[in-house]
Write an enzyme that holds these catalytic residues in place. Sequence first.
Site: not given
Length: 349
Positions: A18, A177
């Site tokens: 991100h 993740h």
Amino acid sequence: MSTARSLTIRRPDDWHLHLRDGAMLQAVLPSTSANFGRAIIMPNLVPPVVTGADAQAYKERIEAAIPEGHDFTPLMTLYLTENTDADDLAAAAQSGLISAVKLYPAGATTNSASGVRDFDKVSNVLERMAEIGLPLLVHGEVTDHDVDIFDREAVFIDRILDPLRRRFPELKVVMEHITTEEGVNYARDGGDNLAATITTHHLIINRNNILVGGIKPDYYCLPVAKREKHRLALRAAATSGSPKFFTGTDSAPHTQANKLCACGCAGIFTAINSMSCLAHVFEEDGALDKLEAFSSLNGPAFYGMAPNEQRITLVRDDAPVEFPRQIWTEDGPVTIFDPGFDLFWKVEQ
């Protein structure tokens, strides 16, 4: 534990990152571009990156923020919505503009309100992606209120992911993740079209780190850290050398004001010290020889890309490496992940 003092590997990539936008982008990008050659850029901006034109504009903003002397390539993605245009997506992929498409179940994490609720409405897009070999990146959690937050990943595999993959067997999927033993097992046994990323912080913290001795918002992320047995399963997978697992830091910066509030944001900023943390973990598990596979080789292989030609060298110092506690942005400070122990490995270019 290894007694090695240095380790030279191909320049790593980050397959889940991100960067945000604006002042935050300017502040956090150098932490990644200093060490990583490429990164898959998450599209959950406000508004999200949903078209090829959106991706092109965002890519240009990222490239403009790369510090002089840093060799870094952003790998763009589109945010899958129930209104995604399959032709626009395919054109963006075929031009090389995007490398993947991100699936957020609606409400699963930060800025996921535009995500998918009805998978029948994206079946044509998924069929096209399977045809052209474009990977689907999955935030693997259900959002049903009757499902415990610690069970969301395992339930997602059973209810959503496995049926989806049976429906579209040619679709390449990355379980992003992963946080559970169930996630490890499913990724490991899921065939050539399935792989998984593992974050730096999920190799180090479990849910006790968030909750014991008082709530610690800086360790709060989604998917939330789980029991110790799951952390150990993630470590075993990451350090195994298996091509099914590779680095995706999910480094997710938020200002301190947005972390320490009545409804604190989910996300941990690890970009600046991820390689030091990973070297520590792999050394601790006697697997420094597997670090290059996890951080530099497995991801490119799954995405059909060549590994980076450049190398980095990790050096083990006698004194702990000093990282700042926070970095500063125009919007406020962002706290850096604290692994809870000293780090002795540092990157030397």
